[in-house]
Design an enzyme around this catalytic site. Structure first.
Site, mmCIF file in Angstrom:
data_model
loop_
_atom_site.group_PDB
_atom_site.id
_atom_site.type_symbol
_atom_site.label_atom_id
_atom_site.label_comp_id
_atom_site.label_asym_id
_atom_site.label_seq_id
_atom_site.Cartn_x
_atom_site.Cartn_y
_atom_site.Cartn_z
ATOM 1 N N TYR A 78 -4.590 6.390 40.356
ATOM 2 C CA TYR A 78 -5.611 7.280 40.572
ATOM 3 C C TYR A 78 -5.631 7.861 41.743
ATOM 4 C CZ TYR A 78 -9.924 10.208 40.618
ATOM 5 O OH TYR A 78 -10.868 11.029 40.716
ATOM 6 N N SER A 138 -9.898 13.940 45.726
ATOM 7 C CA SER A 138 -10.965 13.052 45.933
ATOM 8 C C SER A 138 -10.819 12.242 47.144
ATOM 9 C CB SER A 138 -10.668 11.877 44.674
ATOM 10 O OG SER A 138 -11.721 10.908 44.839
HETATM 11 N N1 LIG Z 1 -16.880 12.783 39.118
HETATM 12 C C1 LIG Z 1 -16.444 12.028 40.341
HETATM 13 O O1 LIG Z 1 -17.089 11.132 40.931
HETATM 14 C C2 LIG Z 1 -15.264 12.558 40.917
HETATM 15 C C3 LIG Z 1 -15.053 12.346 42.334
HETATM 16 C C4 LIG Z 1 -13.825 12.737 42.886
HETATM 17 C C5 LIG Z 1 -13.093 13.353 42.167
HETATM 18 N N2 LIG Z 1 -13.351 13.703 40.806
HETATM 19 C C6 LIG Z 1 -12.196 14.582 40.133
HETATM 20 O O2 LIG Z 1 -13.060 15.933 39.686
HETATM 21 C C7 LIG Z 1 -12.191 16.444 38.636
HETATM 22 C C8 LIG Z 1 -13.179 16.716 37.503
HETATM 23 O O3 LIG Z 1 -14.022 15.489 36.918
HETATM 24 P P1 LIG Z 1 -15.469 15.296 36.475
HETATM 25 O O4 LIG Z 1 -15.892 14.277 37.441
HETATM 26 O O5 LIG Z 1 -15.999 16.834 36.592
HETATM 27 O O6 LIG Z 1 -15.087 14.819 35.280
HETATM 28 P P2 LIG Z 1 -15.501 15.153 33.667
HETATM 29 O O7 LIG Z 1 -17.069 15.487 33.699
HETATM 30 O O8 LIG Z 1 -15.111 14.002 32.689
HETATM 31 O O9 LIG Z 1 -14.809 16.409 33.275
HETATM 32 C C9 LIG Z 1 -13.313 16.415 33.159
HETATM 33 C C10 LIG Z 1 -12.993 17.729 32.556
HETATM 34 O O10 LIG Z 1 -11.554 17.791 32.594
HETATM 35 C C11 LIG Z 1 -11.063 18.111 31.267
HETATM 36 N N3 LIG Z 1 -9.781 17.207 31.003
HETATM 37 C C12 LIG Z 1 -9.533 16.185 31.015
HETATM 38 N N4 LIG Z 1 -8.317 15.788 30.579
HETATM 39 C C13 LIG Z 1 -7.735 17.067 30.108
HETATM 40 C C14 LIG Z 1 -6.341 17.214 29.770
HETATM 41 N N5 LIG Z 1 -5.423 16.208 29.546
HETATM 42 N N6 LIG Z 1 -5.997 18.559 29.698
HETATM 43 C C15 LIG Z 1 -7.007 19.411 29.850
HETATM 44 N N7 LIG Z 1 -8.293 19.262 30.392
HETATM 45 C C16 LIG Z 1 -8.681 17.915 30.526
HETATM 46 C C17 LIG Z 1 -12.328 17.517 30.380
HETATM 47 O O11 LIG Z 1 -12.273 18.504 29.124
HETATM 48 P P3 LIG Z 1 -11.500 17.969 27.727
HETATM 49 O O12 LIG Z 1 -12.014 16.399 27.528
HETATM 50 O O13 LIG Z 1 -12.335 18.887 26.583
HETATM 51 O O14 LIG Z 1 -10.360 17.999 27.817
HETATM 52 C C18 LIG Z 1 -13.376 18.130 31.281
HETATM 53 O O15 LIG Z 1 -13.604 19.491 31.098
HETATM 54 C C19 LIG Z 1 -11.088 15.388 38.098
HETATM 55 O O16 LIG Z 1 -9.967 15.785 38.790
HETATM 56 C C20 LIG Z 1 -11.784 14.168 39.032
HETATM 57 O O17 LIG Z 1 -10.306 12.981 39.217
HETATM 58 C C21 LIG Z 1 -14.273 13.511 40.126
#
Ligand SMILES: NC(=O)c1ccc[n+]([C@@H]2O[C@H](COP(=O)([O-])OP(=O)(O)OC[C@H]3O[C@@H](n4cnc5c(N)ncnc54)[C@H](OP(=O)(O)O)[C@@H]3O)[C@@H](O)[C@H]2O)c1
Length: 247
Positions: free
Chosen positions: A148, A138
């Protein structure tokens, strides 16, 4: 044609990776906790693109379940060519007000799981002379901002180090460093993002397409969009205290 293992494949960025990789003809191994959602995503992608999809439900914060995913990556009979370390979650509130167990869980999923899975995947990829490890980090990793941000700083530094070790092997390591992306992330973490302007947001499908293009070019750090490239360039050069981030 290859096989890709994507963690956090039921929502947001991980689901966009699964969609894109399936559309490009890759077979998939999908990991997340929610087995029902995993099965739904698998059925959809199998039907749409005719690829093989394996669901591997696991909480990556649980050491024994994490080991099962690592075993799958080590299975030489069913090689995985692309590992996408994507699963993660955010948090609100200052570190000192937060539950330590929840902070540790953040490190378990976004640091320990990335380390263990990358270590499990790399030797087989090196032996086969091809492969890619993508870790979703990120822009927050370039700013001070609690556990984080620290986890994401680790993910970026770890990936850069790994990429150096992998040079010349045919295997790449790339850290994807997005800014704000419209996913379930902010709602799950109870973050109020209503004040953010429209231009701050990135689209998950576009982000993934650009990232995979960077992977093919062998880029180590992939920062999507000009606006976040500029933000990262600034953050890398100003004193840490000026870059403080309060979610
Ligand atoms: N959205 C943003 O603005 C943003 C920005 C920068 C970086 N990121 C990074 O992008 C990545 C994906 O985030 P996202 O935005 O796509 O979030 P999201 O829509 O909340 O999706 C998160 C995914 O991770 C899975 N997950 C969460 N905890 C888990 C665990 N303990 N074991 C296995 N799977 C798990 C969830 O599925 P289940 O709940 O079924 O496990 C879901 O499939 C993350 O690493 C986040 O830090 C996001």
């Amino acid at each position: 044609m290859a096989t890709a293992l994507v963690t956090g494949a039921t929502a947001g960025i991980g689901k966009a990776f699964a969609r894109r990789l399936a559309a490009e003809g890759n077979d998939l191994v999908l990991v997340a906790r929610d087995a029902v959602r995993l099965a739904e995503v698998g059925t959809d992608l199998r039907g749409r693109h005719g690829v093989a999809v394996e669901a591997l439900p696991a909480d990556l914060g649980d050491r024994s379940l994490l080991e099962r995913v690592a075993d799958r990556l080590r299975d030489a009979g069913r090689p995985v060519d692309i590992l996408v370390n994507n699963a993660g979650f955010g948090a609100t509130g200052p570190f000192l007000s937060r539950d330590v167990a929840e902070e540790e869980r953040m490190l378990d999923v976004m640091v320990r799981a990335v380390l263990v899975l990358s270590r499990a995947a790399a030797p087989g990829m090196i032996a086969r002379g091809r492969g890619a490890i993508v870790t979703v980090s990120s822009v927050a990793g370039f700013q001070p901002g609690g556990t984080y941000s620290a986890a994401k700083a680790w993910a970026t530094a770890f990936t850069a180090g790994l990429a150096g070790e992998l040079a010349g092997t045919g295997v790449t390591a790339t850290a994807l460093c997005p800014g704000f992306v419209r996913t379930e992330f902010h709602r799950r973490a109870a973050m109020d993002v209503s004040h953010l302007p429209g231009w701050a947001w990135l689209d998950a499908d576009r982000l993934v397409a650009d990232c995979l293009a960077d992977v093919r070019r062998g880029r180590v750090i992939s920062v999507p969009s000009l606006r976040y490239k500029v933000a990262v360039a600034i953050l890398r050069h100003i004193p840490l205290r000026l870059a403080n981030m309060n979610y």
